[in-house]
Design an enzyme around this catalytic site. Structure first.
Site, mmCIF file in Angstrom:
data_model
loop_
_atom_site.group_PDB
_atom_site.id
_atom_site.type_symbol
_atom_site.label_atom_id
_atom_site.label_comp_id
_atom_site.label_asym_id
_atom_site.label_seq_id
_atom_site.Cartn_x
_atom_site.Cartn_y
_atom_site.Cartn_z
ATOM 1 C CE LYS A 1 -10.964 -3.909 7.561
ATOM 2 N NZ LYS A 1 -9.677 -3.871 6.823
ATOM 3 N N GLY B 1 -7.459 -5.027 -1.707
ATOM 4 C CA GLY B 1 -6.396 -4.905 -2.702
ATOM 5 C C GLY B 1 -5.509 -3.725 -2.389
ATOM 6 C CE LYS C 1 -13.732 -4.679 5.863
ATOM 7 N NZ LYS C 1 -13.785 -5.720 4.818
ATOM 8 C CB VAL D 1 -0.978 0.017 1.200
ATOM 9 C CG1 VAL D 1 -1.730 1.347 1.262
ATOM 10 C CG2 VAL D 1 -1.961 -1.141 1.104
ATOM 11 N N GLY D 2 1.847 1.299 0.895
ATOM 12 C CA GLY D 2 2.752 2.446 0.976
ATOM 13 C C GLY D 2 3.453 2.685 -0.355
ATOM 14 C CG ASP E 1 -12.963 -8.037 7.413
ATOM 15 O OD1 ASP E 1 -12.094 -7.209 7.737
ATOM 16 O OD2 ASP E 1 -13.562 -7.999 6.323
ATOM 17 C CD GLU F 1 -4.874 -13.183 5.668
ATOM 18 O OE1 GLU F 1 -3.739 -13.567 5.995
ATOM 19 O OE2 GLU F 1 -5.074 -12.147 5.009
#
Lengths: 328, 328
Positions: free
Chosen positions: B111, B305, B211, B11-12, B207, B196
């Protein structure tokens, strides 16, 4: 934030109702319909206004016109929801020009001025340091413009396509579901108030094309006219074509598409799988934004309706009221 | 606007790539991964950074830590995309607190801190006159938070429901399409990298529940914990149940729902018609926002993603950079 409302039909009254009912921070200082107007720079009671209009058919005094309000009332944003001729874009266009020239923000639901004169109006807004907002002009309550301008900021939009006309979508849904002919489905749409007495504007794809022109010019910086859109309507579609499609788990929808890479705008009936995301029912609209980073984002919702239009207008007003500097 | 990036995984690096490739007005002045960091207040070449990380596994010198960067670099916004423990919310939580306390805007994809500590962090942001943004924490590339905060401003949200977990949606799609058992579909999801090695977090509905907690607390002003969510996962769903549903043109999806009027949060497998708007395929996410003015607005897109997460981060950064004063 002080607002002046031009046009006090169902959308204008819807906005007044919302201002009355919830804590928006909005104050109505002037209102005009086609026959009358009123100004109170300290704020007008929205419910009193709605009552007066219902009881007398007028929102104020006969001498007070829209132009007078634009030039004399105290307001930060003009809400321009007049009944406007889609061809000439008037009287909306003149009102918007005048308000922007006076350094006032403008929020409009009228497609004509945005489709025809976006570049000029945006330029005028920029020169006067104010904003021109028009979320309500495309797909009613679906925040397609805000999503393109802000929510997906940083993305390059490759293509944008979807269902921009609820009348056509209703007719196609009914033709497929009930094996109606085009004429039967159109008659039904008319009876339910989904189609006008003269349905040309919708069924020939012109309404969808105008929405594409708005997005092309305002969001993608193109310089398109309605004549630049390749348009095929649904008015010569046979029930046989739909039946054939249905046999293969396919159906037909009127799809508007902007190819942002090629600069092409197109409206036409297309055969698509019945389980495709864009196959929404009845009068719904649905738009897929194909981007380079976020992938495909689809928005679905009501594309028309007074309260839905009022909702889009209010979100534009709140954005002007809350967000400043540097944003479109 | 100057940004410091904490976390230089996919991501970074995606964010650095976007900054390198397009005209965002963003300048990277500091970066840290778990082992190293670098600072250049005049701006770091993003492509050089990406190359260095790929060649050496480090983004800078070993002595420069995330904390050091937060306290010493010049930046307007901290991009916090570290690998963070969802239970403890660390190290993300500590970094966010420190940056907000220093009067810096924060954009995060984690999150944990938003689900657990939103009220505290928002308060800290407000006190310091800066913004905390977290679009990437819910549904990846789908701009659900921005839509709720801005695009539908003025609306009251009655209910919000949809598919918040792509892994479960993939498993359910495959069970229905190919008549796979739950175990077979899970195995396939693992092989494709959608699940996973330990799928508990996804398949038990945790998950999706996290959210919901984020949206409930951050958008609807509730004060919920994960324990407040009524959760049923898909892990004990039989292929028989799906087959029975399919016989009646129905299917099963894991639906997360916030009832904003009753204050109830719930995640559970539900039987819905196959042609329902929320029946999206594979790893897609889909959320319907049920409002009082705009009606139901549905957003569909990729819920996960790296590049999709980077897209959400960039749109948050551009919003901070372009819109000022008074907005959340």
């Amino acid at each position: 934030m002080k607002i002046a409302i031009l046009g006090f039909g169902s959308v204008g009254r819807g906005i007044a109702q919302i201002v009355a009912e919830r804590d928006t921070g909005l104050v109505i200082t002037a209102v005009a319909d086609s026959k009358s107007g009123c100004i109170d720079n300290n704020g007008i009671d929205p419910l009193e206004l709605i009552n007066r209009k219902e009881e007398t058919g007028l929102c104020g005094e006969k001498g007070i016109t829209a132009e007078y309000i634009i030039e004399n009332a105290e307001y930060d944003a003009l809400v321009e929801v007049t009944p406007t001729n889609a061809e000439t874009a008037e009287p909306s266009l003149g009102y918007i020009r005048l308000a922007l020239s006076r350094g006032r923000n403008v929020v409009t639901s009228n497609k004509g001025p945005i489709a025809k004169n976006y570049a000029e109006l945006k330029d005028l807004a920029d020169k006067n340091g104010v904003r021109l907002k028009y979320e309500a002009t495309v797909c009613g309550a679906i925040p397609i413009i805000h999503t393109l301008q802000y929510s997906l900021a940083g993305n390059k939009v490759k293509r944008l396509y979807g269902i921009f006309n609820g009348t056509c979508n209703y007719i196609l849904t009914r033709m497929a579901d009930e094996k109606l002919t085009y004429k039967e489905a159109l008659l039904e749409a008319r009876e339910l108030g989904y189609a006008e007495a003269d349905p040309t504007y919708d069924v020939e794809g012109i309404d969808a094309a105008i929405k594409l022109v708005i997005l092309a010019n305002a969001i993608f910086g193109m310089n398109k006219k309605i004549e630049d859109v390749e348009i095929t309507g649904i008015n010569s579609l046979t029930s046989q074509a739909l039946e054939l499609a249905e046999e293969d788990e396919l159906t037909i929808r009127l799809i508007g598409e902007i190819n942002n890479e090629k600069g092409i705008l197109k409206v036409s009936p297309r055969v698509i799988p019945k389980n495709h995301t864009l196959v929404v029912r009845d009068t719904l609209n649905a738009v897929t934004i194909d981007t380079d980073l976020a992938g495909e984002i689809t928005l679905i919702g009501k594309g028309a309706g007074s309260i839905e239009t009022a909702s889009a207008i209010i979100s534009d007003l709140l954005f002007i009221s809350n967000c400043h500097d540097g944003s479109p």
